[in-house]
Structures are given as C-alpha cells and as structure tokens.
Design a protein around this motif. Structure first.
Motif, short mmCIF file in Angstrom:
data_model
loop_
_atom_site.label_atom_id
_atom_site.label_comp_id
_atom_site.label_asym_id
_atom_site.label_seq_id
_atom_site.Cartn_x
_atom_site.Cartn_y
_atom_site.Cartn_z
N THR A 92 41.29 -1.43 57.90
CA THR A 92 42.61 -1.38 58.53
C THR A 92 43.53 -0.52 57.68
N SER A 143 48.28 0.54 60.69
CA SER A 143 47.58 -0.66 61.20
C SER A 143 46.41 -0.35 62.10
N THR A 171 42.61 0.14 63.03
CA THR A 171 41.35 -0.37 62.49
C THR A 171 40.22 0.56 62.86
N LEU A 226 46.81 0.58 56.11
CA LEU A 226 48.02 -0.16 55.76
C LEU A 226 49.29 0.60 56.13
N LYS A 259 50.73 -8.68 55.52
CA LYS A 259 50.52 -8.88 56.95
C LYS A 259 49.05 -8.65 57.31
N THR A 260 48.47 -7.59 56.80
CA THR A 260 47.07 -7.28 57.09
C THR A 260 46.14 -8.32 56.45
N ALA A 296 53.12 -4.65 54.57
CA ALA A 296 51.92 -4.31 55.33
C ALA A 296 50.68 -4.91 54.69
#
Length: 488
Positions: free
Chosen positions: A71, A76, A78, A73, A40-41, A37
């Motif tokens: 965001t 996801s 925001t 983690l 990816k973020t 995560a």
C-alpha cells in the motif's frame, strides 16, 4: 561495548533511512500527514485478515495468500510486488507498507526500514496514536523506555522457547519435517540471514518463500503457543496435486519433495545434478552415491554416480542378503548394521548384468553401493513399510541408533588415512510413526541447544536423551559436526 545511554541517544538521533529522515524533518505538515497515513494504513491492514474462503469440496484455499500486497503511503493505492517499482517511477511515491508484517518499505533504499519514531506510533493504541506522538514523549524514567534501553543489545528475533505446529487436518507429516528444518542450525543461519528473500521473489507458489516465512514466524516471538504453517501447506498443494487434500502423506516422501522444491527456489541453481550445482541447498542436502558392478568372470568394474538426498535402509536386508550369499543377519537391528548391509557386496541374479568386456553376454556379477560424497545434513530412512503384490505391511520394533556416528566406513574410501573427525555426524532429529499404514500419526524429537524436545503437533514436551534413543524411529537426521572440515 557501547553504553545503554549511548545506544539510546543513537536511536533517538537516527531515522530508519536518510530518505525517511528527510521526509519527517519537513515543515508544513508533511511529516504529520505521513505519520497519519502510516497509522491509518497500519490499522486498516490489521483490521482485515488475509482473505480465505472454503471451496465446494470443503478444502481451505486462499486468495493471493502467499504473496504480499503493498500500500502506497502517499496515495493509498494497493499493488502487487511487480507493480511497486512502476508505481514509484510514475508517481515519485517512495514509501509502502506490506500487507503481511505491516513493515515499511523504502523504494530508494530498495529495502524494508525500521524507524523507532514510527514504531512508537505503532505500539500506541489505534485511536490515540497521533495524539500520543504529539503531546507525550517517553520520559527517561518510564518503564517501557527503561525496558527498551536495557534490551537494546539483544536480538529482537531471539527465540526464548520452542513452539509447536498446529495440525491443519492430517498434516502431521508436514509438521515433523518442518520442525526438523526449523531446529537445524545450518538452515537457521541461511533463512534468518541473507538467504531466500520472499519480498524479492516473483516465482508463483514458491516453496522457498513459504519456508522462509515459517522460519520468520517461528523465530519472531517468544510466545510458547503453536502456530500454523498454512503458507507452506498451500504452496505444497499447489506445487504437487498428489499432496493436495487432507489424506495422510508419507513424511519421507514429503522431505524429498521439500528438498527438491527448495533446490529449485535457489538463485542460480542447476537442474541437472550430474554437472553439480553451486546453490546452498544442493551443498546442504545432496550427496553422491556410487554403484559399482563387478563382473564375476572377467573382473570388469562399472561405476555409476547418482545424486542422493537421503539413504533408505532396509532393516530386514541382512536376512535377504544372507539368502543371496551376502552377510549374515543380526539378531538386534541397529543403524550401523543397516549401513553395513547397505554398503556390503551383493550378488546379482543371473541374467541381470550384461558385461561389455565379455561381448555383452549376460554374466553373474557383484554389486556394491558406497557413498561418494556426504551432505551436510544427512537423512536416513529406516524402511518400516514393505509393499508386495499381495500385501502392504509395517515393520514394528526398536532399531538402535547412536547420538553420533562416523560415516567414513560407508564411503568409497573406508580405509583412507584421513582425519576421521571430518566424517563425524551428530543426531539432530528423529521422526517417529505410530499406528497403521493408512491411519498413523507422526511426531518428532528435535535437539534444542543441548536439550531434547518432543514435538507432537502443537504439544511440546521436554525429554531426555534416553527417551530419544528408545524411540521407534522412522527418519533420522544427522548433522556434520564440523562444516569447516567437510569431506569433498
């Protein structure tokens, strides 16, 4: 001092915080899911620049540009700064990544945290980051590990050089004032220390946040190329309609605007200057100017103290005062001559002053300005622009100024038996205006350590002291030499 090996072992043993350490030590794939995560973020935020668009009038504007997004983690989602706490309390999710610097935030620590394990993932390629973390561990002899160990005791934000500022369209007035602030050691200590924290600020269009981000950008890299102070420009436009747009502005007026907004952004500041203010910016930028008016008939003296953020010195004032019975004009304009004229007695025109001791009758009087309290950063404007009913013109020509100056002679106690070194100021920046009133350009000379540098927007040139002293200065910035013995 700890050895390089002990520093390396310590960094290997510690996590960014105890909460992150507990999560990364968990079994059952939890740690790998978090790392996945994180990457990816991180990559998603890097792939999409901050949203900007061009308005119908051609001006650049930004959507949510001045405030970071966070965001989660875990899920996801925001959110804005104000919603982060509520999200954590509702879901028990603790870790977030901010949209600007892509740094990791721990809700339980209420702070940003750095973890060298995650930093290794960040520094790997986006496609193979997780594979690298799983299959390869940096060896003790690898070049990058040796570099990290040999530089472990250095400040990561240490600036190796100087950086210019890109002109965003008639923004040289902003660039010269910002460069002056960026090179001031007092302000560096504040903004790079525990000063204004943008992630804790909820004020809309906060100038303090924008300046803090400029300090972080300026000091976060050793790259020589310039950078753009877009956040500060946008915040300035939104705070003052008079500044909005791409027309030329006066650097002196922008300095006054910026200081006022920085003062307003400080925690615990007071709006009324007459009562004094304990905030950092008030102590740094603001002094007091005393006006004394003496009745020529009875000798009654009326004193008024007003806050001052700079001294505006008329370079033609000697001739004006001579015509009104003041001191004589000097053949060579100098900063000291301007200060002497500024603080010398001046005859007021008949009918201007009404004396309370003379029954309120209009009397001839003498007025004198003196500095009641000096600030740590003293800005002096050499007034080159003169506006009358019929014409506006700019005074060209050299005005001599020193690298150091003692300000005691211009205070309310010029002959006091005090340590004169407490009033010594050293030149830190000199702003120059070239061109006409409505079509000019600003550049600035700034002291960088023991050297001097010329900043002409993003062009950076080393210069000598002689180059600085020969400049046709418009604004001069002096720093109090010893803050420990600052006059009260």
């Amino acid at each position: 001092m700890a050895s390089v090996l002990s520093i390396s072992l310590l960094s290997e043993a510690e996590f960014g915080c105890e909460h992150l350490g507990a999560l990364l030590k968990q079994d059952g794939g939890t740690a790998e899911q978090f790392k996945s995560a994180f990457i990816k973020t991180h990559n998603a935020l890097g792939a999409f620049p901050k949203s900007t668009e061009t308005a119908k009038n051609g001006r650049l504007r930004a959507k949510g540009f001045l405030k970071p997004k966070y965001t989660c983690l875990t899920c996801s989602e925001t959110m804005a700064l104000g919603d982060r706490k509520a999200h954590s309390e509702k879901t028990d999710h603790q870790f977030f990544m901010d949209s600007r610097a892509r740094t990791l935030y721990c809700h339980l620590c209420d702070d940003f945290v750095y973890d060298h394990h995650l930093e290794r993932l960040r520094c790997s390629t986006a496609e193979s980051a997780l594979e690298v973390a799983k299959k390869r561990r940096f060896s003790d002899s690898s070049a990058d590990e040796l570099y990290i160990r040999s530089n472990a005791t250095k400040r990561p934000c240490a600036k190796q050089g100087v950086r210019g500022l890109f002109n965003l369209g008639q923004t040289c007035y902003l660039n010269v004032i910002l460069q002056t602030l960026l090179h001031d050691p007092i302000l560096n200590t504040y903004f790079l220390g525990s000063g204004h924290q943008p992630h804790d600020c909820t004020a809309p269009d906060c100038i303090g946040c924008a300046v803090a981000e400029a300090f972080a950008d300026f000091n976060s890299s050793d790259r020589p190329e310039g950078f753009a102070a877009l956040n500060l420009l946008l915040a300035s436009w939104r705070s003052s309609p008079a500044l909005a747009g791409y027309q030329q502005q006066d650097a002196h007026e922008y300095y006054q605007f910026l200081v006022d907004k920085l003062h307003s952004s400080a925690e615990g500041h007071r709006e009324g200057h007459e009562k004094g203010c304990p905030c950092f910016f008030h102590k740094t930028f603001y002094g007091k100017l005393r006006s004394s008016v003496t009745c020529d008939k009875c000798g009654n003296v009326t004193r008024t103290d007003d806050p001052m953020v700079d001294l505006s010195l008329d370079v033609q004032v000697q001739a004006k005062k001579r015509a009104m019975g003041g001191i004589g004009a000097s053949s060579t304009p100098t900063l000291r001559g301007c200060l002497e004229s500024f603080t010398s007695p001046e005859k007021l025109m008949a009918g201007v002053y009404s004396c309370s001791h003379c029954g309120g009758a209009a009397q001839k009087a003498t007025k004198q300005l003196r500095i009641r309290k000096l600030p740590a950063i003293l800005c002096m404007q050499l007034k080159r622009f003169e506006h009358t009913f019929s014409v506006s013109e700019k005074l060209e020509g050299k005005i001599d100024f020193p690298l150091s100056i003692n300000m005691l002679p211009y205070t309310t106690r010029p002959h006091a038996k005090v340590d004169r070194t407490r009033f010594m100021y050293d030149l830190s920046s000199a702003v120059v205006h070239k061109g006409k009133l409505d079509a000019g350009h600003y550049y600035v000379y700034c002291r960088q350590g023991d050297e001097w540098v010329l900043f002409n927007d993003d062009q950076v040139t080393p210069v000598t002291e002689a180059d600085v002293l020969n400049a046709d200065a418009y604004l001069l910035f002096y720093n109090l030499r010893s803050l420990a013995s600052a006059p009260q």
